[in-house]
Write a protein that holds these residues in place. Structure first.
Motif, PDB file in Angstrom:
ATOM      1  N   ILE A   1       0.856  -1.186   0.000  1.00 64.85           N
ATOM      2  CA  ILE A   1       0.000   0.000   0.000  1.00 64.85           C
ATOM      3  C   ILE A   1       0.893   1.238   0.000  1.00 64.85           C
TER       4      ILE A   1
ATOM      5  N   THR B   1      -6.968   1.946 -12.201  1.00 67.00           N
ATOM      6  CA  THR B   1      -6.642   0.579 -11.800  1.00 67.00           C
ATOM      7  C   THR B   1      -6.280  -0.214 -13.039  1.00 67.00           C
TER       8      THR B   1
ATOM      9  N   GLN C   1     -12.355   4.884   0.559  1.00 69.16           N
ATOM     10  CA  GLN C   1     -11.507   5.807   1.315  1.00 69.16           C
ATOM     11  C   GLN C   1     -12.328   6.596   2.319  1.00 69.16           C
TER      12      GLN C   1
ATOM     13  N   THR D   1      -2.644   0.685  -4.100  1.00 60.38           N
ATOM     14  CA  THR D   1      -2.328  -0.652  -3.642  1.00 60.38           C
ATOM     15  C   THR D   1      -1.937  -1.531  -4.830  1.00 60.38           C
TER      16      THR D   1
ATOM     17  N   PHE E   1     -13.693  -2.310  -5.213  1.00 58.70           N
ATOM     18  CA  PHE E   1     -12.931  -1.569  -4.211  1.00 58.70           C
ATOM     19  C   PHE E   1     -11.984  -0.542  -4.822  1.00 58.70           C
ATOM     20  N   MET E   2     -11.845  -0.562  -6.144  1.00 59.22           N
ATOM     21  CA  MET E   2     -10.827   0.247  -6.803  1.00 59.22           C
ATOM     22  C   MET E   2     -11.447   1.341  -7.665  1.00 59.22           C
TER      23      MET E   2
ATOM     24  N   LEU F   1      -7.425   3.055  -4.489  1.00 60.79           N
ATOM     25  CA  LEU F   1      -8.616   2.663  -3.745  1.00 60.79           C
ATOM     26  C   LEU F   1      -9.786   3.564  -4.153  1.00 60.79           C
ATOM     27  N   HIS F   2     -10.962   2.999  -4.275  1.00 61.33           N
ATOM     28  CA  HIS F   2     -12.145   3.766  -4.680  1.00 61.33           C
ATOM     29  C   HIS F   2     -12.421   4.865  -3.652  1.00 61.33           C
TER      30      HIS F   2
END
Length: 163
Positions: free
Chosen positions: A19, A86, A116, A127, A80-81, A111-112
């Motif tokens: 991360i 991504t 967050q 990540t 999640f992204m 990260l989406h």
């Protein structure tokens, strides 16, 4: 398929993940510059360097046969992204391997924003996850290719007539 996998339906894989958050640490010679927040391209560069180090035969500054492609929204990590930030990490191969199907090494992305926000993180979070199995597959190919090239060079040297 392992017996435990048959019973549980769970497939375990060995992965390497990380991360990135915050501002990059600047080198001593960059101390006069103001550090800006990490972005996709900064993290992509760090990962390219990491992969180049993990896979033998590639030195600093040498172009790697890597491609980064947008992931499909059906990918398990997509929920999640960040959709536009991504990518799948693909190894195209070198030499004769360039004709082979690319090997998917893993995924890299931001990260989406909604994730967050739920986690109360104010800065963008990047990540990555790399498949140890895919990295080993590429490394084995690289080692085999190096052995073949050395053997060919030795053979050519033995049969080259002297002046």
């Amino acid at each position: 398929m392992k017996s435990s996998e048959k019973l549980s339906g769970v497939q375990e894989q060995l992965n390497l993940g990380g991360i990135f958050i915050g501002k990059p640490v600047l080198s001593e010679w960059q101390h006069t510059q103001k550090a800006s927040a990490l972005d996709f391209y900064c993290v992509k560069g760090i990962l390219e360097s990491l992969i180049g180090t993990l896979i033998s035969g590639h030195s600093e500054g040498e172009a790697l046969p890597l491609r980064f492609e947008s992931i499909e929204m059906t990918h398990p990590a997509a929920q999640f992204m960040h959709p536009g930030r991504t990518a799948s990490i693909l190894w195209q191969g070198t030499g004769k391997d360039t004709k082979d199907k690319p090997v998917t090494l893993g995924i890299l992305g931001q990260l989406h924003p909604s994730v967050q926000q739920r986690l109360k993180i104010r800065q963008p979070v990047y990540t990555f996850e790399l498949s140890a199995e895919a990295l080993l597959k590429v490394l084995k190919k690289q080692v085999q290719q190096t052995k073949t090239e050395r053997k060919q060079a030795d053979t050519a040297q033995r049969y080259t007539p002297s002046p």
